[in-house]
Design an enzyme around this catalytic site. Structure first.
Site, PDB file in Angstrom:
ATOM      1  N   HIS A   1      -5.482   3.828  -2.060  1.00 35.31           N
ATOM      2  CA  HIS A   1      -6.820   4.206  -1.604  1.00 35.31           C
ATOM      3  C   HIS A   1      -7.145   5.579  -2.176  1.00 35.31           C
ATOM      4  O   HIS A   1      -6.518   6.573  -1.809  1.00 35.31           O
ATOM      5  CB  HIS A   1      -6.819   4.234  -0.070  1.00 35.31           C
ATOM      6  CG  HIS A   1      -8.156   4.458   0.547  1.00 35.31           C
ATOM      7  ND1 HIS A   1      -8.379   4.320   1.899  1.00 35.31           N
ATOM      8  CD2 HIS A   1      -9.355   4.810   0.014  1.00 35.31           C
ATOM      9  CE1 HIS A   1      -9.653   4.573   2.170  1.00 35.31           C
ATOM     10  NE2 HIS A   1     -10.265   4.890   1.041  1.00 35.31           N
TER      11      HIS A   1
ATOM     12  N   HIS B   1       1.020   6.102   1.871  1.00 31.30           N
ATOM     13  CA  HIS B   1       1.824   6.940   2.772  1.00 31.30           C
ATOM     14  C   HIS B   1       2.887   7.739   2.031  1.00 31.30           C
ATOM     15  O   HIS B   1       3.343   8.766   2.523  1.00 31.30           O
ATOM     16  CB  HIS B   1       2.453   6.090   3.873  1.00 31.30           C
ATOM     17  CG  HIS B   1       1.414   5.524   4.786  1.00 31.30           C
ATOM     18  ND1 HIS B   1       0.689   6.308   5.636  1.00 31.30           N
ATOM     19  CD2 HIS B   1       0.940   4.276   4.928  1.00 31.30           C
ATOM     20  CE1 HIS B   1      -0.187   5.554   6.284  1.00 31.30           C
ATOM     21  NE2 HIS B   1      -0.046   4.313   5.868  1.00 31.30           N
TER      22      HIS B   1
ATOM     23  N   ARG C   1      -9.363   8.298  -1.826  1.00 31.43           N
ATOM     24  CA  ARG C   1     -10.392   8.796  -0.904  1.00 31.43           C
ATOM     25  C   ARG C   1     -11.215   9.896  -1.562  1.00 31.43           C
ATOM     26  O   ARG C   1     -10.717  10.602  -2.443  1.00 31.43           O
ATOM     27  CB  ARG C   1      -9.717   9.367   0.353  1.00 31.43           C
ATOM     28  CG  ARG C   1      -9.197   8.302   1.281  1.00 31.43           C
ATOM     29  CD  ARG C   1      -8.528   8.950   2.484  1.00 31.43           C
ATOM     30  NE  ARG C   1      -8.189   7.935   3.461  1.00 31.43           N
ATOM     31  CZ  ARG C   1      -8.969   7.599   4.488  1.00 31.43           C
ATOM     32  NH1 ARG C   1     -10.107   8.224   4.689  1.00 31.43           N
ATOM     33  NH2 ARG C   1      -8.611   6.664   5.322  1.00 31.43           N
TER      34      ARG C   1
ATOM     35  N   GLU D   1      -8.420   0.596  -3.192  1.00 35.82           N
ATOM     36  CA  GLU D   1      -9.305   0.646  -2.022  1.00 35.82           C
ATOM     37  C   GLU D   1     -10.236   1.830  -2.210  1.00 35.82           C
ATOM     38  O   GLU D   1      -9.803   2.905  -2.637  1.00 35.82           O
ATOM     39  CB  GLU D   1      -8.488   0.887  -0.752  1.00 35.82           C
ATOM     40  CG  GLU D   1      -7.704  -0.281  -0.291  1.00 35.82           C
ATOM     41  CD  GLU D   1      -6.942   0.067   0.993  1.00 35.82           C
ATOM     42  OE1 GLU D   1      -7.266   1.068   1.653  1.00 35.82           O
ATOM     43  OE2 GLU D   1      -6.005  -0.663   1.286  1.00 35.82           O
TER      44      GLU D   1
ATOM     45  N   HIS E   1      -3.862  -4.703   7.554  1.00 35.66           N
ATOM     46  CA  HIS E   1      -3.939  -3.633   8.545  1.00 35.66           C
ATOM     47  C   HIS E   1      -3.056  -3.936   9.753  1.00 35.66           C
ATOM     48  O   HIS E   1      -3.224  -4.945  10.425  1.00 35.66           O
ATOM     49  CB  HIS E   1      -5.351  -3.329   9.047  1.00 35.66           C
ATOM     50  CG  HIS E   1      -5.361  -2.063   9.877  1.00 35.66           C
ATOM     51  ND1 HIS E   1      -5.483  -0.813   9.313  1.00 35.66           N
ATOM     52  CD2 HIS E   1      -5.164  -1.862  11.193  1.00 35.66           C
ATOM     53  CE1 HIS E   1      -5.394   0.099  10.266  1.00 35.66           C
ATOM     54  NE2 HIS E   1      -5.190  -0.516  11.412  1.00 35.66           N
ATOM     55  N   GLY E   2      -2.117  -3.042   9.979  1.00 39.82           N
ATOM     56  CA  GLY E   2      -1.283  -3.105  11.178  1.00 39.82           C
ATOM     57  C   GLY E   2      -0.202  -4.182  11.136  1.00 39.82           C
ATOM     58  O   GLY E   2       0.432  -4.446  12.161  1.00 39.82           O
TER      59      GLY E   2
ATOM     60  N   THR F   1      -6.424   6.447   9.368  1.00 40.74           N
ATOM     61  CA  THR F   1      -6.385   5.385   8.367  1.00 40.74           C
ATOM     62  C   THR F   1      -7.684   4.612   8.528  1.00 40.74           C
ATOM     63  O   THR F   1      -8.474   4.915   9.421  1.00 40.74           O
ATOM     64  CB  THR F   1      -5.146   4.482   8.579  1.00 40.74           C
ATOM     65  OG1 THR F   1      -5.129   3.468   7.562  1.00 40.74           O
ATOM     66  CG2 THR F   1      -5.155   3.792   9.934  1.00 40.74           C
ATOM     67  N   THR F   2      -7.922   3.634   7.642  1.00 37.79           N
ATOM     68  CA  THR F   2      -9.161   2.879   7.729  1.00 37.79           C
ATOM     69  C   THR F   2      -9.234   2.189   9.089  1.00 37.79           C
ATOM     70  O   THR F   2      -8.327   1.462   9.470  1.00 37.79           O
ATOM     71  CB  THR F   2      -9.212   1.821   6.605  1.00 37.79           C
ATOM     72  OG1 THR F   2      -8.890   2.478   5.383  1.00 37.79           O
ATOM     73  CG2 THR F   2     -10.581   1.197   6.509  1.00 37.79           C
TER      74      THR F   2
ATOM     75  N   ARG G   1      -7.092  13.075   0.023  1.00 40.95           N
ATOM     76  CA  ARG G   1      -6.100  13.622   0.957  1.00 40.95           C
ATOM     77  C   ARG G   1      -4.684  13.110   0.704  1.00 40.95           C
ATOM     78  O   ARG G   1      -3.727  13.726   1.101  1.00 40.95           O
ATOM     79  CB  ARG G   1      -6.514  13.365   2.393  1.00 40.95           C
ATOM     80  CG  ARG G   1      -6.185  11.993   2.902  1.00 40.95           C
ATOM     81  CD  ARG G   1      -6.236  11.991   4.400  1.00 40.95           C
ATOM     82  NE  ARG G   1      -7.608  11.987   4.860  1.00 40.95           N
ATOM     83  CZ  ARG G   1      -8.027  11.215   5.874  1.00 40.95           C
ATOM     84  NH1 ARG G   1      -7.188  10.439   6.503  1.00 40.95           N
ATOM     85  NH2 ARG G   1      -9.268  11.222   6.234  1.00 40.95           N
ATOM     86  N   HIS G   2      -4.554  11.958   0.054  1.00 38.35           N
ATOM     87  CA  HIS G   2      -3.191  11.536  -0.320  1.00 38.35           C
ATOM     88  C   HIS G   2      -3.127  11.150  -1.799  1.00 38.35           C
ATOM     89  O   HIS G   2      -2.579  11.883  -2.597  1.00 38.35           O
ATOM     90  CB  HIS G   2      -2.625  10.455   0.620  1.00 38.35           C
ATOM     91  CG  HIS G   2      -3.589   9.419   1.125  1.00 38.35           C
ATOM     92  ND1 HIS G   2      -4.313   8.605   0.292  1.00 38.35           N
ATOM     93  CD2 HIS G   2      -3.916   9.061   2.386  1.00 38.35           C
ATOM     94  CE1 HIS G   2      -5.047   7.781   1.023  1.00 38.35           C
ATOM     95  NE2 HIS G   2      -4.835   8.041   2.302  1.00 38.35           N
TER      96      HIS G   2
ATOM     97  N   ASN H   1       0.849  -1.194   0.000  1.00 43.02           N
ATOM     98  CA  ASN H   1       0.000   0.000   0.000  1.00 43.02           C
ATOM     99  C   ASN H   1       0.886   1.246   0.000  1.00 43.02           C
ATOM    100  O   ASN H   1       1.660   1.460   0.925  1.00 43.02           O
ATOM    101  CB  ASN H   1      -0.905  -0.045   1.241  1.00 43.02           C
ATOM    102  CG  ASN H   1      -1.874   1.111   1.263  1.00 43.02           C
ATOM    103  OD1 ASN H   1      -1.485   2.237   0.975  1.00 43.02           O
ATOM    104  ND2 ASN H   1      -3.118   0.849   1.597  1.00 43.02           N
TER     105      ASN H   1
ATOM    106  N   GLU I   1     -11.096  -9.176   2.517  1.00 42.11           N
ATOM    107  CA  GLU I   1      -9.822  -8.895   3.156  1.00 42.11           C
ATOM    108  C   GLU I   1     -10.136  -8.773   4.638  1.00 42.11           C
ATOM    109  O   GLU I   1     -10.923  -7.909   5.042  1.00 42.11           O
ATOM    110  CB  GLU I   1      -9.195  -7.593   2.636  1.00 42.11           C
ATOM    111  CG  GLU I   1      -7.893  -7.280   3.358  1.00 42.11           C
ATOM    112  CD  GLU I   1      -7.130  -6.088   2.785  1.00 42.11           C
ATOM    113  OE1 GLU I   1      -7.238  -5.815   1.574  1.00 42.11           O
ATOM    114  OE2 GLU I   1      -6.425  -5.431   3.568  1.00 42.11           O
TER     115      GLU I   1
HETATM  116  N1  PXP Z   1      -5.751  -3.067   3.831  1.00 40.32           N
HETATM  117  C1  PXP Z   1      -6.687  -2.094   3.894  1.00 40.32           C
HETATM  118  C2  PXP Z   1      -8.049  -2.390   3.370  1.00 40.32           C
HETATM  119  C3  PXP Z   1      -6.377  -0.820   4.417  1.00 40.32           C
HETATM  120  O1  PXP Z   1      -7.310   0.136   4.456  1.00 40.32           O
HETATM  121  C4  PXP Z   1      -5.059  -0.566   4.851  1.00 40.32           C
HETATM  122  C5  PXP Z   1      -4.699   0.778   5.391  1.00 40.32           C
HETATM  123  O2  PXP Z   1      -4.742   1.719   4.396  1.00 40.32           O
HETATM  124  C6  PXP Z   1      -4.113  -1.606   4.739  1.00 40.32           C
HETATM  125  C7  PXP Z   1      -4.491  -2.842   4.254  1.00 40.32           C
HETATM  126  C8  PXP Z   1      -2.687  -1.397   5.144  1.00 40.32           C
HETATM  127  O3  PXP Z   1      -2.598  -1.156   6.494  1.00 40.32           O
HETATM  128  P1  PXP Z   1      -1.208  -0.721   7.135  1.00 40.32           P
HETATM  129  O4  PXP Z   1      -0.859   0.608   6.545  1.00 40.32           O
HETATM  130  O5  PXP Z   1      -1.499  -0.663   8.592  1.00 40.32           O
HETATM  131  O6  PXP Z   1      -0.216  -1.778   6.757  1.00 40.32           O
END
Ligand code: PXP
Length: 243
Positions: free
Chosen positions: A43, A10, A45, A70, A191-192, A100-101, A49-50, A7, A151
């Site tokens: 993503h 950032h 949005r 996304e 995520h995370g 973030t989401t 914003r990014h 992703n 996911e």
């Molecule tokens: N998957 C989805 C659907 C997300 O929204 C995000 C965050 O943008 C991620 C994965 C990646 O998460 P992280 O940046 O915490 O690795």
């Protein structure tokens, strides 16, 4: 083996801090692919914003692996996705004030609206995935809405305070994989996830894609995107489920 989706949002976040033209998320995507990413995730949005429309267009033209967009179910974004035709769209909840989401989509509650969006995207030839929490009702609703994949939100695992708590979440993730497969859904995770916590998740059988952003982009600041992605790909490979 499960594939690594990187992703790149950032990278665009840093660019937007100065509203300039660097660093370019499109360059980051090329470097991520050279490091071994099998998928580039972004993503778009509603508030841009990014990632912006220019990024989305150029990513579509340049990503040589798989492009995963996304998005929320806002009509303007759905129309853009149908025009752009990424390989995959992952439907996520979106709140303007979030960093973030946060957590998964409530497919049960918004089934009617979501089903229409899944149908529209599917008719445009796009694989559609639902970003949901490991919950049987959400999984069943996702299958009913016509999603091809889910996911699973791994935030519950990433935010666990103790190893017992983390183990309990892994148990839940495994049960959700079984449930999703019984509905014929492909299963992704994200995520995370970080270099420190990814190994036990990579070892769980049944995930076909991991989407990882913040940790990879953070490490890329010090070692470069190509090396950062290669390192995460190596961790996934070393910890892949034993058959
Ligand atoms: N998957 C989805 C659907 C997300 O929204 C995000 C965050 O943008 C991620 C994965 C990646 O998460 P992280 O940046 O915490 O690795």
């Amino acid at each position: 083996m499960a594939s690594l989706g990187v992703n790149i949002d950032h990278v665009a976040t840093v660019r937007q801090a100065r509203k300039t033209d660097e660093p370019d998320p499109v360059w980051a995507a090329v470097e991520a692919e050279l490091g071994g990413a099998a998928c580039i995730t972004f993503h778009l949005r509603e508030d841009r914003r990014h990632i912006n429309d220019r990024d989305a267009r150029l990513l579509k033209e340049t990503v040589a692996t798989k492009l995963n967009m996304e998005m929320a179910i806002a009509p303007e974004i759905v129309d853009l996705a149908c025009e752009l035709r990424p390989d995959q769209c992952t439907i996520v909840p979106e709140r303007r004030e979030e960093l973030t989401t946060e957590g998964g989509l409530d497919v049960v509650r918004h089934a009617k609206a979501i089903e229409k969006v899944v149908d529209k995207l599917t008719q445009s030839g796009i694989v559609v995935s639902a970003f949901i929490e490991p919950d049987n009702a959400q999984i069943a609703a996702s299958a009913e809405c016509g999603f091809h994949a889910i996911e699973i939100w791994t935030g519950g695992y990433a935010h666990a305070k103790t190893s017992q708590e983390a183990q309990a979440v892994i148990g839940k993730l495994k049960a959700s994989i079984g449930s999703a497969k019984s509905h014929g859904l492909e299963v992704h995770a994200g995520h995370g996830l970080t270099y420190r916590n990814v190994a036990p998740i990579a070892a769980v059988a049944g995930f076909s894609e991991f989407n990882i952003g913040h940790s990879i982009v953070s490490r890329a600041m010090f070692v470069g995107m190509r090396s950062a992605v290669a390192e995460m790909a190596r961790l996934l490979k070393e910890n892949e489920p034993k058959e």
